[in-house]
Structure formats: structure tokens, C-alpha cells
Design an enzyme around this catalytic site. Structure first.
Site, PDB file in Angstrom:
ATOM      1  N   GLU A 208      36.910  14.332 -11.251  1.00  0.00           N
ATOM      2  CA  GLU A 208      36.625  15.402 -10.233  1.00  0.00           C
ATOM      3  C   GLU A 208      37.591  16.566 -10.744  1.00  0.00           C
ATOM      4  OE1 GLU A 208      38.628  13.708  -6.678  1.00  0.00           O
ATOM      5  OE2 GLU A 208      36.645  13.164  -5.880  1.00  0.00           O
ATOM      6  N   GLU A 287      31.419   8.614  -5.078  1.00  0.00           N
ATOM      7  CA  GLU A 287      32.376   7.878  -4.379  1.00  0.00           C
ATOM      8  C   GLU A 287      32.334   7.957  -2.733  1.00  0.00           C
ATOM      9  OE1 GLU A 287      36.268   9.590  -5.036  1.00  0.00           O
ATOM     10  OE2 GLU A 287      36.350   8.798  -7.280  1.00  0.00           O
TER      11      GLU A 287
END
Ligand SMILES: *[C@@H]1O[C@H](CO)[C@@H](O)[C@H](O)[C@H]1NC(C)=O
Ligand SMILES: *[C@@H]1O[C@H](CO)[C@@H](O)[C@H](O)[C@H]1NC(C)=O
Ligand SMILES: *[C@@H]1O[C@H](CO)[C@@H](O)[C@H](O)[C@H]1NC(C)=O
Length: 653
Positions: A208, A287
Site C-alpha cells: 500500500e 485485501e
């Protein structure tokens, strides 16, 4: 993890300051819009011709057959190795065909060049177990992982060895250490890449990163370091938030761009945005949040099953690849829980139950069964695997403990403590400089006679203030309480006992050194005389026989309590939960295993999960050690119960 894209994104944005990337549209605009450079035609496969993971059109192809990934996250570092198989089988039994795990650098190199790859830390054994259970592996080696772990998975000593290190950048020291670490890691894992005959099909680059920065040279460097180990034996990918500002900031050529979001996001809309930049290539929610993390002082975060299942169905119908984060959460044992920084510093709770389909103790929940039913309709593999059921738990009852050592007593100092040095001046050495990872640090100096305000602008994190051995109050980061009025006599001793409550795992407060980071002032004047510095690393506790004569006075400092208990005869030890109701705040060890922090008055976590494999069967005795920092109940008792309490919200904040 980590973006609250599902529930109340804006709210979390404000509280955790996660908005940065979302508002930095300018950075993203500087990228070419061709996000994904998945070029299956130029890959050369020269190893095992029959072992071939590639991308053709919108599909992952495994040995020439399209592969749809439905994966679950399970971090091997959040449960004893003895339970890996059980959790992997339950993933498989839900119809999943892959497991995703981060690799936590600090778990394997807790101290510089001291590598640990045995037992619970045998990541290669975990990957092999996944293969044996018929699961593919999505490897997320970071080295930054966030994951609500101390310093986002980086070893703390990086901050001590390099006072100016810039994590997650092209900083030379950071890159050099990353290269050394990943070379060590891939000594373990290279044989387990798909092209080499193992189960690892995907390897994530960074983590991320688009929520942190957008530096292309850094991303390319991260990719190249991994590529050097992975070659064409697995595919690289990135994971970022679903907004273009995030996934464009995080993407890197040569790695598949994937996005992450939870159950309240519109699947079609989310991937429409990605498709504008990535016209072809497999779509993946890498995710997908069936639950959420919880901090101390919050209510237990939950995500409704209906929404989780219906959004899952949407993704399956649209041929989207999915990785649940988390499918099984587990626990933050030892000093591994991290913290976030939003409007203030907020440590993560010990439990990483996450309201996941499998509970912290590995039990299937209603959410698990609902997902399994949904998966069956989509013809995934596990139709015929029997449905798992919850395991039995031990309600072992009360254990009485006795006060053994006051930490600040001379015995406590000589047995649990460790004298580092005397320093002169107003700059105090931090945990990292002294190479102490967790636990407590004690800074002491002399005061002159007077009355005034003691102030510490940068407490890291919770500082108990004692004058001549008597508690005067606490200065702490969490509630931004930075001063305290105290009185002193001539040559009074000021003792500042500092608890490290977990290094920040996310965002721009990442370089989170512990201790006292600013001068200590008394009546506006820096205390710059001689300071004595000692630590309580609390890494391994011995057994202490002496019992404190008088009842322990926590006003004179923390106390270590100890007790023994024996399990019922003729039974294998079961998992159980230690109810900490009535105690203040501290840490618990069972047979030497640190179960993590308890803080029941703040909540919402009240019980600590105890894996049965850490208990000894009768007639052997089990040892319970409690380090209480604040307040023991009238009776020194903790009780083992057969259910968790993770949701007792108090008026604590
Ligand atoms: C690997 O798979 C791709 C796509 O299916 C194919 O084009 C390529 O020839 C394969 N390589 C080998 C060595 O089998
Ligand atoms: C002590 O801290 C409070 C805020 O917590 C602040 O209002 C006050 O001015 C501080 N006192 C001194 C003397 O700095
Ligand atoms: C806490 O969780 C238990 C078990 O799931 C449930 O029965 C109880 O109602 C919950 N309490 C609160 C306050 O949410």
C-alpha cells in the site's frame, strides 16, 4: 491492510489521517496512465516448463489453465506453528484455493543479524504446509507490511543503528538493509516459488505504498530487489486503495496493479476506475475486509456477514480474484502490537481477531459458514471437505497469584532491570539507541527543592512519574497529558518509568522511536544534570520464589505477580481465555510465553487468548506471571474462562 474503504472511510480518514494520498491528486497525475505492464509474451520460462504462472488477457494462467484466486490472509507469526495446519485446512474447507501471508522482518531478525527461522518462525515450513494442504501462496514480503505490527514489521534496531534512516525511500541505509534481509529471506523461500516447484504464485511489491508516497525510483528499486530473487518463478503485484490517486501512486511497471476495499464498496464502480488505467489484466481485490482492526479504547470493530457475503458474490460473479484480509487474524503476542496515529497516538489491541471468519482461537464463526455456503455455489474446490466445528475450550477457573518483586525495588532493579549508563545533559538515549526493543525504560535524576510543573513534550509513550519512589501521576502521549505538578525536596530523586506501547505501523509517524524524545523540564528549566538510565526489556522472565512481605503498593512502582496452576487430570490442554477483569494494565506470561498487553479498564479487549499448546498437561504445574503497572484487584486472581470477551466498551476515553 490498511485503508478504511469500507465502513465510514471519511470518518477513519479524519481519525487516522489516512487522507493524505487521497488528496494528493497532483502526484498521481504525473504518471503515465498505462498502469499495468503485464507482458506475458516476453517472460522466459526456462526452469520447469510444466510450472508456469503467467497472465494472459484478463486471467492468471497456471500451467496453461486459467486460475481464479480466492485467497484468505493468515499470518503465520500470529499463532503457534502447531496450529498452522488446522487454520490452513479450515481455509481450504471454506472453498478457498490460496493463502496470503505477510513476512515480518522483525520476527525473523529481532536483533541485527540474529536471524530466527525455527519453530514458530519457520516461514518456509508454513509455506510447505500450505502446499501440502492444496493451497497456493500469495507472499507479501514487504519489507514494510503495516499489519498493525510494531513499526509496520520493520525491526526496531534500524531506527537505532541509523538515526537518520528514511524508511520506505531510496535512502542508502534503508535499501542496503532491505537487500541484506531479502537475500536472507529468499534463501528460505526461493525453492518454494511456483516456477521452482513450490506454491508461491504471487509476490507483492512493497505494501500500500500509494497511501504513503509516490516515488517511482523507490518503487522500481523495491521491485528490482524482489525481481532479482523471484525472477519469472512467480508474478509480482502491488496492493493499494481503490481510488486512482492511491493505486497510481502505488503502481510500478512489471507488477500487476490490484486494489483493496471492503463490503460496502460497489464492486462494479471500483473496478471501472481501475479499468480506465488498466484495460487488460486480471482484476483482484487483494485485501477484501470481512472484519476490521480495533484499537484500545474503541468499541470492538465488526463487519456484518450479509454485506460480506453479498459483495463476495458480486466479485465472484464478475470473475474477480479475491483475498480476504483477514480470514484468520490471530493474536499480537509479545511486544509485537503496533499503533496508529490519527488525532492522537492509539495502540492496537493484543487480539487480532479482526471479526474475521475464523475467530482468534481458530473457530469457524457464522460468517465463516456463510462464506463457505456462498463459495459452494460458485463451484470451488472444497465442496466435499467436511464442515469444521469449533474446538473445545478450557474453563480452568481461578488462579491466585502472589506479589513477588517490585520493579523499582533493589531486587527488581538487579533481577529484571539492566543498567545501561549515566548520561549528562537534557538529551536522553531512546530505546532504539540502547537497543532495547520493548518493555520499560527508567530514567532518573536529582531534583532541587521546590514545587512546580514537570513537562515532557514528547513522551513515548506512557511515563509514570515518581518522586522519591512514590507515584505522582503519569505523563502520556495517548491522552496528550504532557505535564504534572510535583513537589520535591533537596536532592529528591525523580524516576521516570517509560512504557513503550507499540511503534506506529502506518502513515507519516512511522519513524516512531521510544523513550523520552524531548527535554524534561521542571518549572520551565530543562533537567540537564546527570541521568541514570536502566531498562526492563522483559524478554525472558525467570521464576521468582520470594513473596513480597507486605502487600504490594503499586504507588511504589509496578509489581510482578506469580502463581501456579494445574490442569484437570487426564485431559490434553485446551485453548482458554484469561479474564483480566479488575486488573489495571500490564503483561502476562504463561510458561514463559508473553500473551501480550492487557488493559481491561479501557477495553474493549478483556480476555487474553491462551493457546492450549503453551499449557502443560497434569500433573505438571503451569506458571502464570503478571506484570501489573497500575492497580491490582483486592484479590490477586485471574480466571481462565472458555469464551473470549473482546467487546466490553467502557467509558475509558
Ligand atoms: C507459460 O504460459 C504462457 C501462457 O499460457 C505460454 O505462452 C508460455 O509458452 C508458457 N511457457 C512455458 C515455458 O510453458
Ligand atoms: C499543562 O498541560 C495543559 C494541557 O494538558 C495545558 O493546558 C497547561 O497550560 C499546561 N501547563 C503548563 C504549565 O505548561
Ligand atoms: C459481546 O460479544 C458477545 C459474544 O459475541 C455478545 O453476546 C455480546 O452481546 C456482545 N456485547 C456487546 C456489548 O456488544
Amino acid at each position: 491492510m490498511h485503508l478504511r474503504l469500507s465502513m465510514g472511510f471519511l470518518a477513519l480518514c479524519l481519525s487516522l489521517a489516512l487522507c493524505a494520498a487521497g488528496t494528493r491528486g497532483g502526484d498521481a497525475a504525473s504518471f503515465e496512465p498505462a498502469v499495468v505492464q503485464v507482458d506475458s509474451t516476453t517472460r522466459s520460462y526456462n526452469k520447469m516448463a510444466s510450472r508456469n504462472i503467467s497472465i494472459v488477457g484478463d486471467n492468471f494462467m497456471l500451467d496453461g489453465q486459467p486460475l481464479r484466486i480466492v485467497s484468505g490472509s493468515l499470518h503465520y507469526f500470529r499463532l503457534p506453528a502447531a496450529y498452522w495446519r488446522d487454520r490452513l485446512r479450515k481455509l481450504k474447507a471454506a472453498g478457498l484455493n490460496a493463502v496470503a501471508t505477510y513476512v515480518e522482518w522483525s520476527y525473523h531478525e529481532p536483533e541485527e543479524r540474529q536471524y530466527m527461522f525455527e519453530g514458530d518462525r519457520d516461514v518456509a515450513a508454513f509455506v510447505r504446509a500450505a502446499a501440502e494442504e492444496g493451497l497456493h501462496v500469495l507472499l507479501r514480503p514487504g519489507p514494510y507490511i503495516c499489519a498493525e505490527r510494531d513499526l509496520g514489521g520493520f525491526p526496531y534496531w534500524l531506527l537505532g543503528k541509523y538515526p537518520n534512516i528514511q524508511l520506505r525511500t531510496t535512502d542508502n541505509d534503508f535499501i542496503k538493509e532491505t537487500e541484506i534481509w531479502l537475500a536472507k529471506l529468499f534463501e528460505q523461500l526461493t525453492p518454494l516459488l511456483y516456477g521452482n516447484g513450490g506454491p508461491i504464485i504471487l509476490v507483492q511489491v512493497e505494501n500500500e505504498y500509494g497511501s504513503y508516497g509516490s516515488d517511482m525510483p523507490y518503487k522500481e528499486k523495491s521491485r528490482d530487489i524482489l525481481k532479482q530473487h523471484v525472477g519469472d518463478n512467480a508474478l509480482l503485484y502491488t496492493t493499494d486503495g481503490l481510488y486512482p490517486s492511491m493505486f497510481l501512486a502505488g503502481q510500478v511497471p512489471g507488477a500487476l496493479t490490484t486494489i483493496d476495499f471492503g463490503s460496502t464498496t460497489d464492486v462494479t464502480q471500483a473496478f471501472k476506475a481501475l479499468r480506465q488505467y488498466m484495460p487488460v489484466g486480471p482484476l483482484m481485490n487483494s485485501e477484501y475486509y470481512p472484519g476490521w482492526l480495533t484499537h484500545w479504547g474503541e468499541s470492538f470493530q465488526q463487519v456484518g456477514t450479509d454485506a460480506v457475503v453479498s459483495t463476495l458474490r458480486d466479485m465472484l460473479r464478475q470473475h474477480i480474484n479475491v483475498n480476504f484480509y483477514m480470514f484468520f487474524g490471530g493474536s499480537n503476542f509479545e511486544f509485537y502490537a503496533g499503533a496508529n496515529y490519527g488525532s492522537t497516538y492509539t495502540p492496537d489491541i493484543t487480539s487480532y481477531d479482526y471479526d474475521a471468519p475464523l475467530s482468534e482461537a481458530g473457530d469457524p464463526t457464522p460468517k465463516y459458514y456463510a462464506i463457505r455456503n456462498a463459495m459452494k455455489k460458485f463451484n470451488f474446490e472444497a465442496k466435499d471437505i467436511p464442515e469444521p466445528t469449533p474446538s473445545s475450550k478450557g474453563a480452568y477457573g481461578s488462579v491466585t497469584v502472589s506479589p513477588r518483586i517490585g520493579l523499582l525495588s533493589s531486587e527488581g532493579r538487579s533481577t529484571l532491570g539492566k543498567k545501561y549508563q549515566d548520561v549528562t545533559g537534557s538529551t536522553l538515549p531512546n530505546f532504539e539507541k540502547l537497543r532495547q526493543r520493548g518493555g520499560l525504560m527508567l530514567y532518573e535524576t536529582k531534583l532541587n527543592k521546590g514545587e512546580g510543573v514537570l513537562e515532557i513534550k514528547k513522551p513515548r509513550d506512557w511515563i509514570y512519574v515518581y518522586v522519591d519512589g512514590e507515584l505522582k501521576g503519569a505523563i502520556n502521549r495517548m491522552y496528550k497529558k504532557l505535564n504534572l505538578t510535583i513537589q520535591s525536596k533537596t536532592d529528591s530523586v525523580l524516576s521516570l518509568l517509560v512504557e513503550n506501547q507499540g511503534r506506529i505501523n502506518y502513515g507519516h509517524h512511522l519513524h516512531d522511536r521510544k523513550g523520552i524524545l524531548s527535554p524534561v523540564t521542571y518549572d520551565g528549566k530543562a533537567l540537564d544534570g546527570t541521568w541514570s538510565v536502566s531498562g526492563y526489556p522483559l524478554e525472558a522472565l525467570d521464576h521468582y520464589d520470594t513473596v513480597l512481605q507486605s502487600s504490594p503498593d503499586l504507588a511504589n512502582g509496578p509489581v510482578l505477580f506469580e502463581g501456579e496452576f494445574t490442569l484437570p487430570k487426564g485431559q490434553n490442554p485446551l485453548d482458554t481465555f484469561l479474564d483480566t477483569t479488575g486488573w489495571g494494565r500490564g503483561y502476562v506470561w504463561i510458561n514463559g510465553h508473553n500473551l501480550g498487553r492487557y488493559w481491561p479498564g479501557l477495553g474493549p479487549q478483556v480476555t487474553l487468548y491462551v493457546p492450549g499448546v503453551w499449557l502443560r498437561a497434569a500433573p505438571a504445574a503451569n506458571r502464570l506471571q503478571i506484570l501489573e503497572l497500575e492497580a491490582a484487584p483486592a484479590k490477586y486472581v485471574m480466571e481462565f474462562i472458555d469464551y473470549p470477551i473482546l467487546n466490553r466498551t467502557t467509558s475509558g476515553r
